[in-house]
Design a protein around this motif. Sequence first.
Motif: not given
Length: 594
Positions: A24-25, A34-39, A246-250
């Motif tokens: 996690w980051v 809005g969640r904790l990002p997966l590295r 397009i890059g929004r999910p990343y």
Amino acid sequence: MEQTKGNEMRNINVTDDHDDDEKWVYDSSVDHKGRLPLRASTGAWKASLFIIAIEFSERLSYFGIATSLIIYLTKVIHQDLKTAARSVNYWAGVTTLMPLFGGFIADAYLGRFFTVLCSTIVYLLGLILLTMSWFVPSLRACEGDVCAEPRKAHEVAFFLAIYLISIGTGGHKPSLESFGADQFDDDHPQERKNKMSFFNWWNSGLCSGLLLGVTVIVYVQDHVNWGIADIILTVVMASSLLIFIIGRPYYRYRMPSGSPLTPMLQVLVAAISKRKLPHPSNPADLYEVPNSQKAQGRLLCHTKKLKFLDRAAIVEEKENSFEKQDPWRLATVTKVEEMKLVLNMIPIWLATLPFGICVAQAATFFIKQGVIMNRNIGGFLIPPASIYSLAAIGMITSVIIYEKILVPILRKATGNERGIKILQRIGIGMLFSIATMIVAALVEKKRLGAVKKDPVNGSLSMSVFWLAPQFLIIGAGDGFALVGLQEYFYDQVPDSMRSLGIAFYLSVIGAANFLSSLLITLVDHITEKGGKSWFGKDLNSSRLDNFYWLLAIMTMANLLLFVFVAKRYSYKNVQSLAVANYNEDDHDAAGSMA
């Protein structure tokens, strides 16, 4: 036995914590939901490459307009050389000062993603209006291909369009670059190193866009027409908007934290209100929240400079709980140090302005020189603005050499993660700018000598590639100074002001463009009183060589001032990274150029 078991349990906990940090980051960022990002699935190169691609597209559009602007103003709008140079400098100045407003909006209210989204739409509207000003009959400069004088409606539409592009750039530039750098976690060793490389590769993408802008787009402007070039730029910008979405999910996102100026004002008010209190002998007595309670950003170490501001962190009534303290009466050490960071940047910002004035000449007088020189290569006529591509080649080359050769060597030699300190990198770039002005003065002196011998064809006797050295040198200098300025203003501002940090960098170039216009006016006025102005109706009746010598001397004197300021500069010191081995005396000397 129990002690052994205890040690084993502690080792397991440390391992679990490390695994958790790898998964996690924990840098105050969130993912698109809005969640904790997966590295593994967000941020780093996978996200920043999307953003570098967008920068490539936007710079293609921007430089396709900017490098030919002085030619359009003189050929289509029919402005004289002085007026056209001032118009370009004013536009470039607004374009590079608008990011101060855009960066503030991004940091305080909209967030970087939505600021980029909105500003790109405004940018696109400007390009659409620019295209319409060429094709819509009532907005065209005139009915024919050559105009004795353009219609007023065309002038209004044209200037409105390019200033809409300025507004779009104002939100796009600071937000996009800081958004790209946000994709790397400062507390993760590998990602922190990658962030240092990000600014180099960002500028390589930028220069690649610039390269196509001043070759392909300028060729279309010169050999087809301006309108077709505008259509290409509009399509490119629409495509960049699609790529960004397009890059929004990343992406990793930083939530806006309100006005970054309010905490600084609170520090100032609190320090003034406690100006009569004695300064504590022990900095540990100053107020700071525990690291675990820090909601956003990182804690900073205390420094000995600007001691007056430390009074804002003096606790007056220890019997009251810290939670009840009025922020206008009590500030944390971190807030005080953030205020110091911003104040310490002011001398650096001022000391880089003469460098910015040198950079401004490449997009105005350098290109105008190319217009009247021999551009014929084997029957092919090079568009004058395309010579600017050599600056991009110089910058890309210097960035690659610095990143791939110099940094690994310097890391081993100095033990510094960056290879050399940021301000040292900027200082090297300033040396290149001095060399550029000297070379430019010598080349222009030679051209004027040719004109004196043959007033009609003198300039045509010299190839446009006589200008190549000054473009290559200024480009190489940009690879040091401009990239260094980007990294400096992003890294050294408070964490809540990262977009504004990039805006501060852009404002150096913006303010320098205004100063360049002011300097031209001033020199024109003084030399005209002396008999003959250095800026005539055209280049052949001007003395640009003298102007370039003046800039070289100014930049030399300024470099001495920059070294003096840089030697006394203290870099940001983050507690989580440096507190274990922190020594205030060492820290105060950390900014040395030596």
